[in-house]
Design an enzyme around this catalytic site. Structure first.
Site, short mmCIF file in Angstrom:
data_model
loop_
_atom_site.label_atom_id
_atom_site.label_comp_id
_atom_site.label_asym_id
_atom_site.label_seq_id
_atom_site.Cartn_x
_atom_site.Cartn_y
_atom_site.Cartn_z
N CYS A 130 0.85 -1.20 0.00
CA CYS A 130 0.00 0.00 0.00
C CYS A 130 0.88 1.25 0.00
O CYS A 130 1.26 1.75 1.06
CB CYS A 130 -0.93 0.00 1.21
SG CYS A 130 -2.01 1.45 1.28
N CYS A 133 -0.56 4.23 1.89
CA CYS A 133 -0.41 4.19 3.35
C CYS A 133 1.02 4.46 3.79
O CYS A 133 1.26 5.15 4.78
CB CYS A 133 -0.83 2.82 3.89
SG CYS A 133 -2.33 2.13 3.20
N ASP A 134 1.97 3.90 3.06
CA ASP A 134 3.34 3.80 3.58
C ASP A 134 4.38 4.73 2.96
O ASP A 134 5.47 4.87 3.51
CB ASP A 134 3.83 2.35 3.44
CG ASP A 134 2.99 1.38 4.25
OD1 ASP A 134 2.38 1.83 5.25
OD2 ASP A 134 2.92 0.20 3.89
#
Length: 309
Positions: A130, A133-134
């Site tokens: 992801c 997200c990261d």
């Protein structure tokens, strides 16, 4: 007995639920979460009516639409489905059982894994599926992205704002991303494209990822790249185990085979979105397929059907 149970709350399932509400059907939408893969999609640039929208905002808009139509999803996981007289019994992780005449699978797909040594060990500690997200965790660090399609290039595009440099690995001899994405990404001096390369191993210090072992498929040379992040963007694995258990025909890739009206090989079972064998796995096609599937189900329940896939 419900007329329909929709399983999955991504764009296909949400679209189907809105159309079901408009048709005043007696139905349920059961999903582990609302939004599916869209919540992790980053910026969306190719959905009709939106020049640019981020995944979270887009999901909020879909939820707003559901609320307007008084659709209340059941947040639960379907763990089993049994054929019963006149339909199906759907059983959830919380122990609830619901009966229905028809089922619509909108179960989507999960990110494919590389299945290499170290991948599982360092997932969440350098290995990521992801980028939305990261990406912010890799400011001024070296990272690698595996996958030369749109999702891989979208990951690189987002990482450009954070990473020091980005290795872009593709196992084939060409990148498959849209031209506009390729132009945007490959012109950056931060990007190091590596065609005909594959990742063999993820290595670390026991706590975090520190490097990956790669192979040049032309020269057969194996060497190590020092990276602290490995973003895997090599496609999706369809969530079709429950459909398979019911005898639904699947492709060799595990996708549910549907006809042009979203019917499967089993009477009363329909499917839409990324879990099916449709060619284009896109948000807009999933939403359209969800609407089409619902209209097909409504027609079949209302007027009957003389033939099946």
């Amino acid at each position: 007995m419900k007329q329909l149970i929709i399983i999955g709350g991504g764009p296909a399932g949400i679209s189907a639920s809105i159309y079901a509400a408009r048709k005043k059907m007696d139905f349920l939408l059961i999903t582990k979460d609302v939004g599916g893969q869209v919540i992790k999609a980053g910026n969306i640039e190719n959905y009709l009516g939106y020049a640019m929208v981020d995944g979270i905002t887009f999901v909020e808009k879909m939820m707003e639409h559901m609320r307007k139509m008084e659709v209340e999803p059941i947040i639960d996981e379907v763990v089993d489905i049994k054929k019963i007289d006149g339909g199906f019994e759907v059983i959830t992780a919380s122990g609830q059982a619901y009966s229905t005449k028809t089922i619509l699978f909108c179960t989507g797909a999960e990110h494919r894994r590389l299945n290499i040594p170290g991948e599982r060990e360092y997932t969440g500690r350098g290995v990521s599926y992801c980028y939305t997200c990261d990406a912010p965790f890799f400011k001024n660090k070296s990272v690698a992205v595996v996958g030369g399609g749109n999702s891989g290039f979208e990951a690189v595009e987002q990482l450009l704002s954070y990473a020091k440099n980005i290795y872009l690995l593709e196992i084939s001899d060409n990148f498959r991303a849209d031209e506009i994405l390729r132009e945007k990404v490959l012109k950056s001096e931060k990007v190091i494209p590596l065609l005909k390369h594959r990742v063999l191993e993820a290595k670390g210090d026991g706590l975090f990822l520190k490097s990956i072992v790669v192979e040049n498929l032309e020269t057969k040379q194996k060497y190590e790249l020092e990276v602290e992040g490995l973003f895997v963007e090599i496609g999706l694995e369809p969530n079709t185990k429950l459909a398979e258990k019911l005898g639904v025909l699947l492709t060799s890739r595990g996708e549910i085979i549907i006809d042009c009206n979203n019917r499967t090989s089993e009477r009363g079972i329909y499917a839409a979105g990324d879990c099916t064998n449709i060619f284009a796995k896109q948000i807009i096609t999933a939403a359209g397929e969800g609407a089409k599937a619902l209209l097909s189900i409504y027609h079949d329940l209302t007027y009957g059907i003389s033939s099946w896939i």
